[in-house]
Motif scaffolding. Structure first.
Motif, PDB file in Angstrom:
ATOM      1  N   ALA A 118      -1.725   6.542  -1.584  1.00  0.00           N
ATOM      2  CA  ALA A 118      -1.093   6.736  -0.279  1.00  0.00           C
ATOM      3  C   ALA A 118      -0.330   8.052  -0.236  1.00  0.00           C
ATOM      4  CB  ALA A 118      -0.127   5.575  -0.008  1.00  0.00           C
ATOM      5  N   PRO A 119      -0.219   8.629   0.955  1.00  0.00           N
ATOM      6  CA  PRO A 119       0.625   9.814   1.079  1.00  0.00           C
ATOM      7  C   PRO A 119       2.085   9.425   0.865  1.00  0.00           C
ATOM      8  CG  PRO A 119      -0.138   9.095   3.235  1.00  0.00           C
ATOM      9  CD  PRO A 119      -0.820   8.218   2.219  1.00  0.00           C
ATOM     10  N   GLY A 120       2.879  10.372   0.466  1.00  0.00           N
ATOM     11  CA  GLY A 120       4.270  10.085   0.147  1.00  0.00           C
ATOM     12  C   GLY A 120       5.187   9.961   1.337  1.00  0.00           C
ATOM     13  N   GLY A 121       4.736  10.333   2.520  1.00  0.00           N
ATOM     14  CA  GLY A 121       5.594  10.252   3.700  1.00  0.00           C
ATOM     15  C   GLY A 121       6.295  11.571   3.946  1.00  0.00           C
ATOM     16  N   ASP A 122       7.311  11.541   4.814  1.00  0.00           N
ATOM     17  CA  ASP A 122       8.003  12.764   5.235  1.00  0.00           C
ATOM     18  C   ASP A 122       8.660  13.504   4.083  1.00  0.00           C
ATOM     19  OD1 ASP A 122       7.274  12.127   7.804  1.00  0.00           O
ATOM     20  OD2 ASP A 122       9.195  11.181   8.299  1.00  0.00           O
ATOM     21  N   ASP A 123       9.131  12.791   3.094  1.00  0.00           N
ATOM     22  CA  ASP A 123       9.880  13.386   1.985  1.00  0.00           C
ATOM     23  C   ASP A 123       9.020  13.537   0.735  1.00  0.00           C
ATOM     24  OD1 ASP A 123      12.111  14.487   0.805  1.00  0.00           O
ATOM     25  OD2 ASP A 123      13.079  12.569   0.395  1.00  0.00           O
ATOM     26  N   GLY A 124       7.703  13.417   0.871  1.00  0.00           N
ATOM     27  CA  GLY A 124       6.805  13.558  -0.274  1.00  0.00           C
ATOM     28  C   GLY A 124       6.833  12.344  -1.180  1.00  0.00           C
ATOM     29  N   LYS A 125       6.039  12.409  -2.218  1.00  0.00           N
ATOM     30  CA  LYS A 125       5.923  11.281  -3.140  1.00  0.00           C
ATOM     31  C   LYS A 125       7.192  11.071  -3.942  1.00  0.00           C
ATOM     32  CE  LYS A 125       0.986  11.304  -3.241  1.00  0.00           C
ATOM     33  NZ  LYS A 125      -0.233  11.105  -3.956  1.00  0.00           N
ATOM     34  N   PRO A 136       0.789  -1.241   0.000  1.00  0.00           N
ATOM     35  CA  PRO A 136       0.000   0.000   0.000  1.00  0.00           C
ATOM     36  C   PRO A 136       0.819   1.288   0.000  1.00  0.00           C
ATOM     37  CG  PRO A 136      -1.026  -1.608   1.439  1.00  0.00           C
ATOM     38  CD  PRO A 136       0.291  -2.210   0.983  1.00  0.00           C
ATOM     39  N   ARG A 137       1.932   1.313   0.708  1.00  0.00           N
ATOM     40  CA  ARG A 137       2.725   2.553   0.741  1.00  0.00           C
ATOM     41  C   ARG A 137       3.398   2.861  -0.594  1.00  0.00           C
ATOM     42  NH1 ARG A 137       8.025   1.679   4.469  1.00  0.00           N
ATOM     43  NH2 ARG A 137       9.364   2.275   2.747  1.00  0.00           N
ATOM     44  N   TRP A 138       3.459   1.855  -1.498  1.00  0.00           N
ATOM     45  CA  TRP A 138       4.076   2.083  -2.806  1.00  0.00           C
ATOM     46  C   TRP A 138       3.056   2.360  -3.901  1.00  0.00           C
ATOM     47  CZ3 TRP A 138       8.203   3.572  -1.061  1.00  0.00           C
ATOM     48  CH2 TRP A 138       9.058   2.832  -0.266  1.00  0.00           C
ATOM     49  N   ASN A 139       1.787   2.413  -3.576  1.00  0.00           N
ATOM     50  CA  ASN A 139       0.820   2.925  -4.548  1.00  0.00           C
ATOM     51  C   ASN A 139       0.639   4.402  -4.213  1.00  0.00           C
ATOM     52  OD1 ASN A 139      -1.274   3.754  -6.181  1.00  0.00           O
ATOM     53  ND2 ASN A 139      -2.289   1.767  -6.093  1.00  0.00           N
ATOM     54  N   LEU A 140       1.469   5.231  -4.807  1.00  0.00           N
ATOM     55  CA  LEU A 140       1.507   6.659  -4.489  1.00  0.00           C
ATOM     56  C   LEU A 140       0.288   7.401  -5.005  1.00  0.00           C
ATOM     57  CD1 LEU A 140       5.303   7.361  -5.061  1.00  0.00           C
ATOM     58  CD2 LEU A 140       4.122   6.610  -2.985  1.00  0.00           C
ATOM     59  N   CYS A 141      -0.543   6.720  -5.779  1.00  0.00           N
ATOM     60  CA  CYS A 141      -1.804   7.322  -6.220  1.00  0.00           C
ATOM     61  C   CYS A 141      -2.846   7.253  -5.109  1.00  0.00           C
ATOM     62  CB  CYS A 141      -2.327   6.613  -7.473  1.00  0.00           C
ATOM     63  SG  CYS A 141      -1.255   6.824  -8.897  1.00  0.00           S
TER      64      CYS A 141
END
Length: 157
Positions: free
Chosen positions: A113-120, A106-111
């Motif tokens: 999921a949010p990109g995290g601390d460093d963005g997508k 899930p964390r690698w479907n950037l469409c």
């Protein structure tokens, strides 16, 4: 004054409309998907097909083969817009006869999921450094990642 008429090239495609495009083979592939899969060894493949004809699933079949049988470490699925990224959710392809299932952490479907601390764009870099196999992102995210991480080399520089 006369105006010379120039021929404008066109492409015309006719479909049988006999229902065969919606029937599946023993691997769970429709006719178009099977035809695309037959070309799975090509480096570049353009799939032109009507909406809702199974292009996303065809790409899943091809990516899985490239990952499991052709030695590719990772597959990046790059889509024109976020809504198309939802077409690449987990899919139990083995339920329909294929030899593997399509899975995206899930964390690698950037469409989706949010990109995290460093963005997508940063997430793309983290994915490339990971052992995970598949990532889904938009063209825009990928373009910025290419610039940031210099993913594509320019032979003239």
């Amino acid at each position: 004054m006369t105006i010379d008429k120039k021929a404008i090239p066109t492409v015309s495609v006719a479909y049988s409309r006999n229902g065969t495009s919606t029937t599946s083979n023993e691997l769970g592939m429709r006719v178009m998907q099977e035809r695309a899969y037959e070309k799975r060894g090509e480096q570049y493949l353009l799939i032109k097909s009507p909406p809702a004809s199974g292009k996303s699933r065809a790409l899943m079949f091809i990516a899985l083969d490239k990952l499991h049988n052709q030695g590719l470490k990772q597959a990046l699925i790059v889509v024109p817009e976020k809504s198309i990224g939802s077409s690449f959710a987990d899919e139990p392809l083995s339920k329909f006869g294929f030899w593997a299932d399509w899975q995206v952490v899930p964390r690698w479907n950037l469409c989706n999921a949010p990109g995290g601390d460093d963005g997508k764009v940063g997430a793309v870099g983290k994915f490339l450094a990971s052992e995970d196999r598949t990532l889904v992102c938009t063209h825009a995210t990928f373009r910025f990642a290419v610039e940031r991480f210099r993913l594509l080399s320019n032979p003239s520089s």
